[in-house]
Motif scaffolding. Structure first.
Motif: not given
Length: 511
Positions: A346-369
């Motif tokens: 949101s702040f940079t206007g740049k996509k930080l998505q992951y392209f999932d080859n198996e699902k053939n779609e892009s999404y923002v991953p969730y994170v466990v810390e």
């Protein structure tokens, strides 16, 4: 556990070169400490144990080392500029300042201590037939204590989440919480205090005000896509980092437990949305196993679920250790959802998505810390290892029973006397071993005093060179924990020491 035990840990840390007050010749600097010659080695070994267990043992976790200075908008996006604060309260009589939520949690701990005592008494009474789960669910004293704990939790959560800090003050007053120093109950209002340090960069850099990072996690998030693409990483994967962080802690106490400059060891694990709770459970269990693998009594650790979740989390738990001053957080495991990456998008206007080859779609991953304080882990080991052992006949020794693989020195090389060619022979042994082990060489004082000094800094093995060593090439091995002594050939030393102090053997407990 007692205040006296904690004082002993602090004095031992200074006397034996583990931790010194910073700038001590200038009367020190509050909540800032320096690690001495033995402390820096122990700290390095803890860091190595964490790094190897996290990166070396997992084929889908890699490491980075991000800068301390970051673009100031990073901290705006993460919420630190507007919301990184603690609820503070002052006592008007003692002029001391406290975290309001910590005062309340320490009050709650009294009820938890009562519960533990009830359980301990019942265990002693019923022995092997004791059903702890049923006892906790039915005992009226425990039920009454738990009801009080929940009532306090609910009121604290309501005040913190709504931002109505007058409710937090009212809770302190209703509970009759007094200043630990003066016993006074004359409190100010509760207010929020931002913990970030700011500084200035040169005017030519455009952004003049920047911050010392209050956590290492954001350096991982802004590099997530760089690592994913260059490392060809597939979900799930993790990025690990160790490094300094800075927080303007007003209530800095309990030695290195809460400092203004400290070191974190963090790993952000990127996962497919919808699978985060599975991985949250995995890391929660795996991280507790890491702690227990050090041979620390399991009863010293417990989980503590968060009363108030951070704005980025949908689940959070602390791993707490029972220090001499009570149970306190050492490590946190958080399910951070996709908050951080979406904020930076949101702040940079740049996509930080992951392209999932198996699902053939892009999404923002969730994170466990997973996030552990290296300094706090250092204090765990010092508190757990320091022991005053009775030897009989009124004699005692001070021994630091550190895990052998983490001890500052793996062995000490000690010629019995400084003559008759023993120093030369001891130096020969030192030269033979120093490429594989961190060796301590000492020839001053009686051999008994040197043994005691090595016990106190945690050295697992002492190697004594005497007159017989010149005749048959043998030395005496003396083991820290048992004080057993054994005669061995010098040629056997490398194999024996390697087996006793092996990091590999420690890591095997995690595989």
């Amino acid at each position: 556990m007692s205040e006296e035990k904690f004082k002993n840990v602090i004095s031992h840390a200074k006397e034996y070169g583990f931790v010194f007050p910073s700038s001590e010749v200038y009367d020190g600097l509050a909540a800032v400490y320096d690690y001495g010659q033995n402390g820096v080695e122990l700290k390095k070994n803890i860091r190595e144990y964490w790094w190897k267990s996290m990166v070396q043992l997992h084929d889908n976790i890699v490491g980075i080392d991000a800068s301390i200075f970051m673009h100031p908008q990073v901290w705006k996006a993460s919420g630190h500029v507007d919301g990184f604060s603690d609820p503070m309260i002052d006592n008007k009589d003692s002029k001391k300042r406290y975290r309001a939520d910590v005062l309340i949690e320490e009050y709650q701990e009294k009820y938890k201590v009562k519960n533990r005592k009830e359980i301990a008494k019942a265990k002693k009474r019923f022995g092997e037939a004791f059903d702890e789960e049923q006892f906790v669910a039915t005992n009226p004293n425990i039920l009454r204590n738990n009801a009080k704990i929940k009532e306090i939790d609910d009121r604290l959560r309501e005040g913190l989440e709504s931002g109505e800090l007058d409710k937090v003050k009212a809770l302190i007053e209703d509970l009759g919480i007094a200043d630990p120093v003066s016993g006074s109950k004359n409190w100010t209002d509760v207010r929020q205090f931002n913990l970030m340090y700011s500084t200035q960069m040169s005017a030519t850099d455009g952004e003049s005000q920047i911050y010392l990072r209050p956590e290492t996690a954001q350096g991982i998030f802004v590099n997530y896509l760089n690592v994913q693409k260059t490392g060809r990483m597939k979900l799930p994967f993790g990025i690990a980092q160790t490094g300094k962080a800075f927080r303007n802690e007003i209530v800095a106490r309990q030695f290195i437990m809460r400092m203004k400059e400290f070191e974190q060891m963090e790993m952000q694990f990127f996962v497919q949305p919808g699978t985060e709770m599975k991985w949250y459970t995995y890391w929660k269990e795996h991280r507790l196993k890491w702690h227990r693998n050090l041979g620390i009594d399991e009863s010293k650790y417990r989980y503590h679920d968060h009363v108030k979740l951070a704005h980025y989390a949908n689940a959070a738990v602390d791993i707490e250790y029972e220090f001499p001053f009570g149970f306190k957080e050492v490590e946190g495991i958080h399910s951070r959802t996709d908050f951080d990456l979406k904020q930076h998008e949101s702040f940079t206007g740049k996509k930080l998505q992951y392209f999932d080859n198996e699902k053939n779609e892009s999404y923002v991953p969730y994170v466990v810390e997973t996030s552990i304080g290296l300094d706090r882990m250092f204090l765990v080991l010092m508190s757990n290892a320091l022991e005053e052992e009775a030897l009989g006949d009124g004699k005692t020794r001070t021994v630091l029973r550190l895990p052998a693989a983490l001890a500052p020195y793996q062995c000490a090389i000690l010629p019995v006397v400084k003559k008759d060619g023993l120093v030369e022979k001891a130096q020969e042994v030192f030269q033979q071993l120093k490429l594989d082990f961190n060796c301590y060489y000492e020839e001053k004082d009686t051999i008994g005093k040197r043994y005691r000094r090595q016990d106190a800094i945690g050295t697992p093995i002492c190697i004594t060179i005497d007159g017989t060593s010149l005749e048959d090439n043998t030395v005496t091995l003396r083991f820290r924990d048992t004080m057993e002594q054994r005669r061995v050939n010098i040629e056997e030393l490398e194999g024996i020491i390697a087996k006793e102090v092996s990091m590999k053997a420690l890591l095997k407990g995690l595989v």
